[in-house]
Design an enzyme around this catalytic site. Structure first.
Site, PDB file in Angstrom:
ATOM      1  N   TRP A   7       0.869  -1.186   0.000  1.00 35.33           N
ATOM      2  CA  TRP A   7       0.000   0.000   0.000  1.00 35.33           C
ATOM      3  C   TRP A   7       0.899   1.226   0.000  1.00 35.33           C
ATOM      4  O   TRP A   7       1.838   1.316   0.782  1.00 35.33           O
ATOM      5  CB  TRP A   7      -0.930   0.047   1.221  1.00 35.33           C
ATOM      6  N   GLU A  31      -2.949  -2.879  -2.587  1.00 38.41           N
ATOM      7  CA  GLU A  31      -4.094  -2.342  -1.833  1.00 38.41           C
ATOM      8  C   GLU A  31      -4.509  -0.959  -2.317  1.00 38.41           C
ATOM      9  O   GLU A  31      -3.792   0.025  -2.141  1.00 38.41           O
ATOM     10  CB  GLU A  31      -3.724  -2.266  -0.335  1.00 38.41           C
ATOM     11  N   LYS A  44      -7.071   2.548  -2.661  1.00 44.83           N
ATOM     12  CA  LYS A  44      -7.719   3.467  -1.729  1.00 44.83           C
ATOM     13  C   LYS A  44      -8.395   4.570  -2.529  1.00 44.83           C
ATOM     14  O   LYS A  44      -7.940   4.919  -3.610  1.00 44.83           O
ATOM     15  CB  LYS A  44      -6.638   4.038  -0.808  1.00 44.83           C
ATOM     16  N   ASP A  49      -9.712  -3.065   1.514  1.00 40.94           N
ATOM     17  CA  ASP A  49      -9.768  -2.518   2.874  1.00 40.94           C
ATOM     18  C   ASP A  49     -11.143  -1.877   3.061  1.00 40.94           C
ATOM     19  O   ASP A  49     -11.568  -1.042   2.257  1.00 40.94           O
ATOM     20  CB  ASP A  49      -8.640  -1.488   3.055  1.00 40.94           C
ATOM     21  N   HIS A  84     -11.578   1.939   2.695  1.00 41.31           N
ATOM     22  CA  HIS A  84     -10.959   2.634   1.565  1.00 41.31           C
ATOM     23  C   HIS A  84     -11.903   3.062   0.462  1.00 41.31           C
ATOM     24  O   HIS A  84     -11.464   3.364  -0.639  1.00 41.31           O
ATOM     25  CB  HIS A  84      -9.839   1.775   0.987  1.00 41.31           C
ATOM     26  N   HIS A 128      -8.707  -6.427   4.247  1.00 46.60           N
ATOM     27  CA  HIS A 128      -8.271  -5.622   5.387  1.00 46.60           C
ATOM     28  C   HIS A 128      -9.525  -5.221   6.125  1.00 46.60           C
ATOM     29  O   HIS A 128     -10.201  -4.266   5.765  1.00 46.60           O
ATOM     30  CB  HIS A 128      -7.474  -4.393   4.937  1.00 46.60           C
ATOM     31  N   ASP A 168     -11.989   7.000   6.621  1.00 46.70           N
ATOM     32  CA  ASP A 168     -11.127   5.830   6.820  1.00 46.70           C
ATOM     33  C   ASP A 168     -10.435   5.925   8.184  1.00 46.70           C
ATOM     34  O   ASP A 168      -9.228   6.011   8.276  1.00 46.70           O
ATOM     35  CB  ASP A 168     -10.094   5.809   5.681  1.00 46.70           C
ATOM     36  N   ASP A 187     -10.237   3.811  10.687  1.00 48.08           N
ATOM     37  CA  ASP A 187      -9.601   2.605  11.242  1.00 48.08           C
ATOM     38  C   ASP A 187      -9.966   2.340  12.700  1.00 48.08           C
ATOM     39  O   ASP A 187      -9.096   2.071  13.523  1.00 48.08           O
ATOM     40  CB  ASP A 187      -8.068   2.667  11.068  1.00 48.08           C
ATOM     41  N   ASP A 229      -6.961  -4.565   9.986  1.00 46.93           N
ATOM     42  CA  ASP A 229      -6.230  -3.310   9.799  1.00 46.93           C
ATOM     43  C   ASP A 229      -6.943  -2.175  10.524  1.00 46.93           C
ATOM     44  O   ASP A 229      -7.878  -1.580   9.987  1.00 46.93           O
ATOM     45  CB  ASP A 229      -6.095  -2.991   8.299  1.00 46.93           C
TER      46      ASP A 229
HETATM   47  C1  RNT Z   1      -3.666   2.588   4.791  1.00 51.51           C
HETATM   48  C2  RNT Z   1      -3.811   1.140   4.504  1.00 51.51           C
HETATM   49  C3  RNT Z   1      -2.726   0.263   5.041  1.00 51.51           C
HETATM   50  C4  RNT Z   1      -2.235   0.702   6.387  1.00 51.51           C
HETATM   51  C5  RNT Z   1      -1.234  -0.236   7.000  1.00 51.51           C
HETATM   52  C6  RNT Z   1      -0.537   0.393   8.147  1.00 51.51           C
HETATM   53  O1  RNT Z   1      -4.749   3.328   4.432  1.00 51.51           O
HETATM   54  O2  RNT Z   1      -5.061   0.679   4.949  1.00 51.51           O
HETATM   55  O3  RNT Z   1      -3.171  -1.053   5.087  1.00 51.51           O
HETATM   56  O4  RNT Z   1      -3.279   0.890   7.258  1.00 51.51           O
HETATM   57  O5  RNT Z   1      -0.386  -0.701   6.029  1.00 51.51           O
HETATM   58 ZN    ZN Z   2      -5.452  -1.492   4.858  1.00 54.42          ZN
END
Ligand code: RNT
Ligand code: ZN
Length: 416
Positions: free
Chosen positions: A184, A225, A227, A258, A261, A285, A293, A295, A323
């Site tokens: 990523w 990955e 986004k 993810d 994302h 993820h 986003d 997390d 994640d």
């Molecule tokens: C970031 C991505 C990625 C990170 C990690 C730390 O937007 O989701 O996966 O969160 O690699």
């Molecule tokens: Zn991620």
């Protein structure tokens, strides 16, 4: 009612829906979740370079007790894993290298810097996954890495990716389980780009260069990955969904989806069956965005349940990974809550009366499909979950937090 009779009553309820609960429990114990290391130390890593995290990633909170050293992180992760039923994997980032105080830049890291992680993983009987770190570095501060216009910067990051693939392959070989190395990058722009084409062309050729060395599939898998946006890349992200869906499908590598994302109302569950026929496999993820986003720690939401249903249906080519990062609560608890939520969701997916739902749908009886979906929400999943925890030798819902409290008192609270 005693626990055994609660369990057999629950099994009877599932049987009445056409679901064999024992089969589901057996299947559940085979799922290996890739547990992210970065919840334990707020994505800091051990480079001690004092670079801001950057890359649009933001960890908020100042709960005491974050891991400050590799040994502390391993200890905390092992504690968390003792509260998570099943045998899982651990996902490391390049910034978790151990260089014994020597400055080793990201383009020069090697398997030797992860030797302690490998022996730890072997000791506790888990496999490892890997992630190059394209943020928290002076050469990433301009918001571009593999797509940077400057060849020197681009080459640095290509070398980083190459070094990481070799480390991933070493993980896979040493631990006898293919390591997924997930790429990523934060590359993007805050405001409207004048030239989207140049950066995307550069990203294609950088990725091709990074992935050029052939590695044995038995020990290593490449993954990319996408986004939609990040902080500081609100207007443009080079590695967007379309970009990487195309890239992963053309190069036959894995695609990472993810949950945070995409547009806030856009889920990833629907994307799994759409993307899987075209790519080598999917890494999920599993995360929880709140308005963006963000997390947040994963919880048992409807979104998560949908992801689990679709992910389970995809079979072995779909891998579950976590994640998220929350520094506002106890970090070991955050690990346990998120991983346990995901495993609960997988259990619920395995216990879903799928045969009956599909039969209703293919008979065109959409009334029955909806009625059944609603009844299925009330099935006694909790009883099965407690049984799964018991069989796996981990504490159930009423007991796990006390374990964390004890660990907090004896270990985390002593950290300065
Ligand atoms: C970031 C991505 C990625 C990170 C990690 C730390 O937007 O989701 O996966 O969160 O690699
Ligand atoms: Zn991620």
């Amino acid at each position: 009612m005693s626990a055994p009779s609660r369990f057999s009553d629950a099994c009877a309820e599932f049987a009445a829906m056409g679901v064999d609960a024992e089969v589901a429990l057996r299947a559940l114990s085979k799922f290996a979740i890739s547990i992210h290391c970065w919840q334990g130390d707020d994505v800091r890593g051990f480079e001690n370079a004092c670079e801001a995290i950057g890359g649009g990633l933001a960890v908020t909170g100042s709960y005491p007790g974050a891991a400050r050293t590799p040994d502390e992180l391993r200890k905390d992760a092992a504690k968390a894993m003792s509260l998570i039923p099943g045998r899982h994997r651990f996902s490391l980032h390049a910034i978790y290298a151990e260089t014994d105080g020597k400055k080793v830049d990201r383009d020069a890291i090697a398997p030797v810097h992860f030797a302690r992680w490998i022996s730890w993983a072997r000791e506790i009987g888990i496999a490892l996954d890997f992630n190059p770190t394209f943020f928290a570095h002076k050469l990433a501060s301009g918001g571009m890495t593999l797509a940077h216009a400057d060849t020197t910067v681009r080459d640095f990051w290509i070398h980083h990716a190459k070094a990481c693939r070799r480390i991933g392959a070493c993980f896979g070989r040493e631990l006898a389980s293919p390591c997924i190395t997930n790429v990523w990058i934060p590359d993007g722009m805050k405001d409207s780009p004048a030239d989207r084409w140049g950066s995307r062309e550069r990203l294609v050729s950088s990725l091709d260069a990074a992935f050029a060395e052939p590695l044995d599939r038995a020990i290593h898998r490449d993954c990319v990955e996408p986004k939609l946006f990040g902080i500081g890349s609100e207007s443009y992200v080079v590695g967007s969904h379309e970009f990487y869906l195309g890239y992963a499908s053309a190069r036959k590598i894995m695609l990472c989806l993810d949950a945070g994302h995409y547009h806030p109302t856009e889920g990833i569950a629907d994307k799994i069956s759409a993307a899987l026929p075209w790519v080598d496999g999917i890494l999920l993820h599993v995360s929880r965005g709140v308005r963006w986003d963000s997390d947040h720690v994963v919880t048992l939401t409807d979104d998560l349940r949908e992801i689990a249903v679709e992910g389970v249906r995809g079979g072995e080519r779909v891998r579950f990974g976590l994640d998220y990062f929350d520094a506002s609560i106890n970090r070991v608890a955050a690990w346990a809550i998120g991983a346990r939520a995901l495993i609960k969701a997988i259990l619920i997916a395995l216990l879903s009366p799928r045969t009956r739902l599909i039969a209703a749908e293919s008979a065109g009886d959409l009334t029955e499909r909806l009625a059944l979906q609603e009844s299925a929400r009330l099935l006694p999943f909790g009883v099965l979950w407690e049984e799964h925890c018991r069989r796996s030798g981990v504490p159930g819902e009423a007991a796990w937090l006390a374990e964390v409290r004890r660990y907090e008192r004896d270990e985390l609270s002593r950290r300065g």
